[in-house]
Design a protein around this motif. Structure first.
Motif, mmCIF file in Angstrom:
data_model
loop_
_atom_site.group_PDB
_atom_site.id
_atom_site.type_symbol
_atom_site.label_atom_id
_atom_site.label_comp_id
_atom_site.label_asym_id
_atom_site.label_seq_id
_atom_site.Cartn_x
_atom_site.Cartn_y
_atom_site.Cartn_z
ATOM 1 N N PRO A 1 0.463 -1.794 4.042
ATOM 2 C CA PRO A 1 -0.813 -1.522 3.365
ATOM 3 C C PRO A 1 -1.355 -2.782 2.686
ATOM 4 O O PRO A 1 -0.658 -3.416 1.898
ATOM 5 C CB PRO A 1 -0.443 -0.455 2.335
ATOM 6 N N HIS A 2 -2.594 -3.114 2.994
ATOM 7 C CA HIS A 2 -3.152 -4.369 2.468
ATOM 8 C C HIS A 2 -3.354 -4.314 0.958
ATOM 9 O O HIS A 2 -3.390 -5.348 0.288
ATOM 10 C CB HIS A 2 -4.488 -4.674 3.147
ATOM 11 N N TYR A 3 -3.457 -3.104 0.391
ATOM 12 C CA TYR A 3 -3.728 -2.993 -1.044
ATOM 13 C C TYR A 3 -2.454 -3.045 -1.883
ATOM 14 O O TYR A 3 -2.520 -3.039 -3.112
ATOM 15 C CB TYR A 3 -4.505 -1.702 -1.347
ATOM 16 N N LEU B 1 1.233 3.886 -9.539
ATOM 17 C CA LEU B 1 0.221 2.865 -9.798
ATOM 18 C C LEU B 1 -1.142 3.274 -9.260
ATOM 19 O O LEU B 1 -2.166 3.059 -9.908
ATOM 20 C CB LEU B 1 0.658 1.539 -9.173
ATOM 21 N N ALA B 2 -1.159 3.883 -8.072
ATOM 22 C CA ALA B 2 -2.423 4.316 -7.488
ATOM 23 C C ALA B 2 -3.059 5.418 -8.322
ATOM 24 O O ALA B 2 -4.290 5.482 -8.442
ATOM 25 C CB ALA B 2 -2.195 4.795 -6.054
ATOM 26 N N ALA B 3 -2.230 6.292 -8.904
ATOM 27 C CA ALA B 3 -2.763 7.393 -9.705
ATOM 28 C C ALA B 3 -3.455 6.898 -10.973
ATOM 29 O O ALA B 3 -4.274 7.621 -11.566
ATOM 30 C CB ALA B 3 -1.640 8.362 -10.066
ATOM 31 N N GLU B 4 -3.144 5.680 -11.406
ATOM 32 C CA GLU B 4 -3.748 5.138 -12.623
ATOM 33 C C GLU B 4 -5.179 4.647 -12.398
ATOM 34 O O GLU B 4 -5.883 4.347 -13.359
ATOM 35 C CB GLU B 4 -2.892 3.993 -13.156
ATOM 36 N N ASP B 5 -5.582 4.524 -11.151
ATOM 37 C CA ASP B 5 -6.909 3.993 -10.854
ATOM 38 C C ASP B 5 -7.602 4.945 -9.873
ATOM 39 O O ASP B 5 -7.161 5.117 -8.739
ATOM 40 C CB ASP B 5 -6.788 2.598 -10.242
ATOM 41 N N GLU C 1 -10.391 4.710 -8.247
ATOM 42 C CA GLU C 1 -10.939 4.086 -7.051
ATOM 43 C C GLU C 1 -9.854 3.841 -6.007
ATOM 44 O O GLU C 1 -10.066 4.061 -4.806
ATOM 45 C CB GLU C 1 -11.622 2.764 -7.407
ATOM 46 N N VAL C 2 -8.695 3.379 -6.462
ATOM 47 C CA VAL C 2 -7.584 3.168 -5.532
ATOM 48 C C VAL C 2 -7.130 4.503 -4.954
ATOM 49 O O VAL C 2 -6.892 4.629 -3.744
ATOM 50 C CB VAL C 2 -6.417 2.448 -6.229
ATOM 51 N N ALA C 3 -6.997 5.524 -5.814
ATOM 52 C CA ALA C 3 -6.564 6.840 -5.343
ATOM 53 C C ALA C 3 -7.539 7.402 -4.310
ATOM 54 O O ALA C 3 -7.130 7.979 -3.292
ATOM 55 C CB ALA C 3 -6.437 7.797 -6.523
ATOM 56 N N GLU C 4 -8.825 7.222 -4.537
ATOM 57 C CA GLU C 4 -9.835 7.706 -3.590
ATOM 58 C C GLU C 4 -9.749 6.953 -2.267
ATOM 59 O O GLU C 4 -9.870 7.543 -1.193
ATOM 60 C CB GLU C 4 -11.224 7.558 -4.200
ATOM 61 N N TYR C 5 -9.523 5.644 -2.358
ATOM 62 C CA TYR C 5 -9.417 4.853 -1.134
ATOM 63 C C TYR C 5 -8.183 5.238 -0.325
ATOM 64 O O TYR C 5 -8.236 5.338 0.903
ATOM 65 C CB TYR C 5 -9.381 3.373 -1.486
ATOM 66 N N VAL C 6 -7.066 5.464 -1.022
ATOM 67 C CA VAL C 6 -5.846 5.892 -0.336
ATOM 68 C C VAL C 6 -6.083 7.219 0.372
ATOM 69 O O VAL C 6 -5.649 7.417 1.519
ATOM 70 C CB VAL C 6 -4.675 6.000 -1.327
ATOM 71 N N ARG D 1 0.576 -3.959 -9.868
ATOM 72 C CA ARG D 1 -0.495 -3.004 -9.652
ATOM 73 C C ARG D 1 -1.329 -3.442 -8.449
ATOM 74 O O ARG D 1 -1.763 -4.587 -8.367
ATOM 75 C CB ARG D 1 -1.386 -2.939 -10.891
ATOM 76 N N PRO D 2 -1.556 -2.535 -7.484
ATOM 77 C CA PRO D 2 -2.343 -2.932 -6.312
ATOM 78 C C PRO D 2 -3.764 -3.270 -6.711
ATOM 79 O O PRO D 2 -4.363 -2.563 -7.507
ATOM 80 C CB PRO D 2 -2.295 -1.688 -5.419
ATOM 81 N N PRO D 3 -4.318 -4.356 -6.178
ATOM 82 C CA PRO D 3 -5.680 -4.719 -6.520
ATOM 83 C C PRO D 3 -6.654 -3.697 -5.971
ATOM 84 O O PRO D 3 -6.385 -3.008 -4.997
ATOM 85 C CB PRO D 3 -5.872 -6.072 -5.816
ATOM 86 N N LYS D 4 -7.810 -3.599 -6.617
ATOM 87 C CA LYS D 4 -8.820 -2.682 -6.135
ATOM 88 C C LYS D 4 -9.302 -3.142 -4.761
ATOM 89 O O LYS D 4 -9.708 -4.285 -4.591
ATOM 90 C CB LYS D 4 -10.010 -2.638 -7.096
ATOM 91 N N PRO D 5 -9.246 -2.264 -3.774
ATOM 92 C CA PRO D 5 -9.690 -2.652 -2.441
ATOM 93 C C PRO D 5 -11.188 -2.726 -2.347
ATOM 94 O O PRO D 5 -11.899 -2.257 -3.223
ATOM 95 C CB PRO D 5 -9.139 -1.526 -1.554
ATOM 96 N N GLN D 6 -11.651 -3.320 -1.283
ATOM 97 C CA GLN D 6 -13.075 -3.394 -1.002
ATOM 98 C C GLN D 6 -13.342 -2.564 0.248
ATOM 99 O O GLN D 6 -13.351 -3.065 1.359
ATOM 100 C CB GLN D 6 -13.490 -4.853 -0.781
#
Length: 326
Positions: A190-192, A236-240, A242-247, A299-304
């Motif tokens: 996973p790139h994120y 970590l994804a649950a804390e953000d 935007e990341v959770a939505e992208y996943v 923490r995974p960076p916010k993806p684009q």
């Protein structure tokens, strides 16, 4: 001339190689070879001359103390050999190093020289790339080769990739031109969440290697490490949001793509693989037979979204595709 006085005659040897650097996202590939070396107690029998292939300003040597004496470890590529026990013993020649800075053709020729002297029957090069794949799903692993006959007999993809490549692709082509059967196994990371280590991707590569060359690999604590890694990324994804939505978006895309594979035949094949890996009759050897030759996740960076930068070995016409071509 290559002299291998410390290595006995090998049994059906396969060379398994991985290189740190561009083709090793999450250290998944180099981690897989390190696991094999550790579990089977590989014994190093050769190392390439670091002066020939490495820029020490890029890959710097390290200084360490041995009983008060300062020593230097140079970045290089080392070869070790392990014997797999059981009803059908065989040997693995493990190649673990760093992608060279220069003289790639000479580098590959030297490795092929070892393969020839050892009677290696096939070369398997492990790699890992960044892809649009969710961490919550099984890690995609693709097997590719330049040999059309090998692709048919071993159920592999025949590579059609065109574009920049790394040492994995160069070594595979060198093997093909030398008449040595060669396969590349690629895990999509996973790139994120690309920070190493990635035990889940390492585990996926080892499982695919088991299927490819019909061996049983002792996994040790790797499955538990993979579960802990996924749990950590989940948190970590649950804390953000935007990341959770992208996943979730990646999960939906992956599940839709995999739906045709959810057939009875596919499930049966996977179950057979599981049983074969857990076969208690296939006992691994200790690997000791050479003669004496006197999870800190960030923490995974916010993806684009919607598409990540294309991985190094992904086909350029489909930048979102995580199927590699080497």
């Amino acid at each position: 001339m290559i002299e291998l006085e410390g290595v006995p005659e090998l049994i059906d040897p396969v060379m398994v190689a991985a290189f740190e650097g561009w083709n090793d996202a999450g250290d998944a590939a180099s981690g897989a070879v390190a696991h094999l070396d550790r579990e089977w107690k590989g014994e190093v029998f050769a190392a390439l001359d670091a002066e020939d292939y490495y820029d020490f300003q890029v890959n710097r040597p390290t200084v360490w103390l041995d009983n008060g004496v300062r020593k230097i470890t140079w970045p290089t590529t080392r070869l070790s050999v392990v014997r797999i026990g059981g009803a059908k013993p065989r040997d693995l020649v493990l190649v673990r190093g760093i992608e060279p800075s220069m003289r790639w053709r000479s580098f590959c020729n030297e490795l092929l020289g070892f393969a020839h002297e050892l009677g290696v029957e096939m070369v398997v090069v492990l790699g890992a790339l960044l892809g649009d794949t969710p961490h919550t799903r099984p890690v995609p692993v693709s097997g590719v080769t330049s040999d059309a006959d090998l692709a048919r007999t071993m159920d592999l993809e025949e590579t059609k990739y065109e574009g920049p490549t790394g040492i994995v692709g160069v070594l595979q082509e060198a093997c093909t031109h030398a008449g040595v059967p060669a396969v590349s196994l690629w895990a999509a990371v996973p790139h994120y969440v690309s920070q190493p280590p990635n035990p889940k991707a390492t585990l996926a590569l080892l499982n695919r290697l088991e299927d490819l060359i019909d061996i049983r690999i002792p996994l040790g604590e790797l499955p538990e490490d993979a579960r802990a890694w996924q749990l950590g990324v989940d948190q970590l994804a649950a804390e953000d949001s935007e990341v959770a939505e992208y996943v979730q978006t990646l999960e939906e895309a992956r599940d839709t793509a995999d739906l045709p594979e959810a057939s009875g035949d596919a499930i049966a094949r996977e179950f057979e693989r599981y049983l074969r890996r857990r076969d208690p009759s296939a006992e691994p050897g200790d690997g000791s037979y050479l003669r004496d030759t006197s999870s800190g996740l960030t923490r995974p960076p916010k993806p684009q979204p919607p598409v990540a930068p294309p991985p190094p070995e992904a086909p350029p016409e489909e930048p979102g595709d995580d199927t590699p071509e080497a």
